[in-house]
Design a protein around this motif. Sequence first.
Motif, PDB file in Angstrom:
ATOM      1  N   GLN A 139       0.840  -1.196   0.000  1.00  0.00           N
ATOM      2  CA  GLN A 139       0.000   0.000   0.000  1.00  0.00           C
ATOM      3  C   GLN A 139       0.877   1.249   0.000  1.00  0.00           C
ATOM      4  N   MET A 140       0.469   2.184  -0.821  1.00  0.00           N
ATOM      5  CA  MET A 140       1.214   3.435  -0.927  1.00  0.00           C
ATOM      6  C   MET A 140       0.622   4.446   0.051  1.00  0.00           C
ATOM      7  N   GLN A 141       1.457   5.066   0.858  1.00  0.00           N
ATOM      8  CA  GLN A 141       1.025   6.180   1.690  1.00  0.00           C
ATOM      9  C   GLN A 141       1.673   7.460   1.169  1.00  0.00           C
ATOM     10  N   LEU A 142       0.872   8.505   1.069  1.00  0.00           N
ATOM     11  CA  LEU A 142       1.340   9.779   0.538  1.00  0.00           C
ATOM     12  C   LEU A 142       1.082  10.877   1.561  1.00  0.00           C
ATOM     13  N   VAL A 143       2.092  11.694   1.781  1.00  0.00           N
ATOM     14  CA  VAL A 143       1.959  12.799   2.724  1.00  0.00           C
ATOM     15  C   VAL A 143       2.442  14.084   2.054  1.00  0.00           C
ATOM     16  N   GLU A 144       1.517  15.040   1.928  1.00  0.00           N
ATOM     17  CA  GLU A 144       1.852  16.327   1.332  1.00  0.00           C
ATOM     18  C   GLU A 144       2.308  17.317   2.404  1.00  0.00           C
ATOM     19  N   SER A 145       3.119  18.280   1.987  1.00  0.00           N
ATOM     20  CA  SER A 145       3.540  19.364   2.869  1.00  0.00           C
ATOM     21  C   SER A 145       3.897  20.572   2.023  1.00  0.00           C
ATOM     22  N   GLY A 146       4.054  21.700   2.685  1.00  0.00           N
ATOM     23  CA  GLY A 146       4.506  22.898   1.996  1.00  0.00           C
ATOM     24  C   GLY A 146       3.438  23.933   1.716  1.00  0.00           C
ATOM     25  N   GLY A 147       2.199  23.628   2.024  1.00  0.00           N
ATOM     26  CA  GLY A 147       1.142  24.601   1.808  1.00  0.00           C
ATOM     27  C   GLY A 147       1.237  25.753   2.795  1.00  0.00           C
ATOM     28  N   GLY A 148       0.423  26.768   2.548  1.00  0.00           N
ATOM     29  CA  GLY A 148       0.407  27.909   3.442  1.00  0.00           C
ATOM     30  C   GLY A 148      -0.317  29.080   2.842  1.00  0.00           C
ATOM     31  N   THR A 198      -5.978  29.369  -5.009  1.00  0.00           N
ATOM     32  CA  THR A 198      -6.359  28.950  -3.664  1.00  0.00           C
ATOM     33  C   THR A 198      -7.176  27.668  -3.720  1.00  0.00           C
ATOM     34  N   ALA A 199      -6.705  26.658  -3.004  1.00  0.00           N
ATOM     35  CA  ALA A 199      -7.357  25.342  -3.014  1.00  0.00           C
ATOM     36  C   ALA A 199      -6.591  24.417  -2.077  1.00  0.00           C
ATOM     37  N   LYS A 200      -7.177  23.270  -1.859  1.00  0.00           N
ATOM     38  CA  LYS A 200      -6.453  22.197  -1.193  1.00  0.00           C
ATOM     39  C   LYS A 200      -5.806  21.369  -2.297  1.00  0.00           C
ATOM     40  N   TYR A 201      -4.519  21.137  -2.140  1.00  0.00           N
ATOM     41  CA  TYR A 201      -3.747  20.426  -3.157  1.00  0.00           C
ATOM     42  C   TYR A 201      -3.469  18.998  -2.698  1.00  0.00           C
ATOM     43  N   TYR A 202      -3.712  18.072  -3.611  1.00  0.00           N
ATOM     44  CA  TYR A 202      -3.545  16.661  -3.328  1.00  0.00           C
ATOM     45  C   TYR A 202      -2.535  16.051  -4.303  1.00  0.00           C
ATOM     46  N   CYS A 203      -1.706  15.158  -3.785  1.00  0.00           N
ATOM     47  CA  CYS A 203      -0.907  14.361  -4.705  1.00  0.00           C
ATOM     48  C   CYS A 203      -1.539  12.971  -4.819  1.00  0.00           C
ATOM     49  N   ALA A 204      -1.252  12.330  -5.918  1.00  0.00           N
ATOM     50  CA  ALA A 204      -1.842  11.033  -6.204  1.00  0.00           C
ATOM     51  C   ALA A 204      -0.828  10.176  -6.931  1.00  0.00           C
ATOM     52  N   GLY A 250      -3.863  15.926   1.464  1.00  0.00           N
ATOM     53  CA  GLY A 250      -3.951  17.285   0.953  1.00  0.00           C
ATOM     54  C   GLY A 250      -3.254  18.310   1.832  1.00  0.00           C
ATOM     55  N   THR A 251      -2.885  19.419   1.193  1.00  0.00           N
ATOM     56  CA  THR A 251      -2.294  20.546   1.900  1.00  0.00           C
ATOM     57  C   THR A 251      -2.934  21.822   1.357  1.00  0.00           C
ATOM     58  N   GLN A 252      -3.297  22.721   2.256  1.00  0.00           N
ATOM     59  CA  GLN A 252      -4.030  23.918   1.862  1.00  0.00           C
ATOM     60  C   GLN A 252      -3.083  25.001   1.367  1.00  0.00           C
ATOM     61  N   VAL A 253      -3.452  25.582   0.231  1.00  0.00           N
ATOM     62  CA  VAL A 253      -2.743  26.735  -0.319  1.00  0.00           C
ATOM     63  C   VAL A 253      -3.738  27.884  -0.411  1.00  0.00           C
ATOM     64  N   THR A 254      -3.410  28.995   0.214  1.00  0.00           N
ATOM     65  CA  THR A 254      -4.262  30.171   0.162  1.00  0.00           C
ATOM     66  C   THR A 254      -3.450  31.350  -0.350  1.00  0.00           C
ATOM     67  N   VAL A 255      -3.945  31.966  -1.414  1.00  0.00           N
ATOM     68  CA  VAL A 255      -3.247  33.086  -2.038  1.00  0.00           C
ATOM     69  C   VAL A 255      -4.093  34.340  -1.843  1.00  0.00           C
ATOM     70  N   SER A 256      -3.537  35.309  -1.161  1.00  0.00           N
ATOM     71  CA  SER A 256      -4.271  36.551  -0.913  1.00  0.00           C
ATOM     72  C   SER A 256      -3.922  37.588  -1.981  1.00  0.00           C
ATOM     73  N   SER A 257      -4.883  38.448  -2.248  1.00  0.00           N
ATOM     74  CA  SER A 257      -4.676  39.460  -3.295  1.00  0.00           C
ATOM     75  C   SER A 257      -4.082  40.736  -2.718  1.00  0.00           C
TER      76      SER A 257
END
Length: 127
Positions: free
Chosen positions: A1-10, A91-97, A120-127
């Motif tokens: 089984q593959m386990q995936l862990v995302e990081s780096g959002g903000g 801006t979105a939650k980013y998932y790897c697959a 998933g990891t959340q990315v929020t971009v402010s204007s």
Amino acid sequence: QMQLVESGGGLVQAGNSLRLSCTASGINFSVYAMGWFRQALGKQREFVAATSSTGRTTNYADSVKGRFTISRDNPKSTVYLQMNSLKPEDTAKYYCAGDLTWDGEVYREAADEYDYWGQGTQVTVSS
């Protein structure tokens, strides 16, 4: 089984950059095609970028082409998404697959072609 862990959002301001990482465990990473998807609130999950198991073949959604770069480090079992010139609409939650493939040059664009997903990891971009 593959386990995936995302990081780096903000949270970042428009025009800035982020690099997302996705580290796999439990499998031989080098035979998995990998992809990044994102899902904004109230919207469907959409394709962002994909890479073949070797990393030699990549593809991007039109909305990110020229701004985002997908890459992978097979010895580290990690796939990256370098995101430059970020926009509020990113801006979105980013998932790897990941998807097991014996063809080193194939990448996948459709979410239903992937068998394994991170949380998933959340990315929020402010204007």
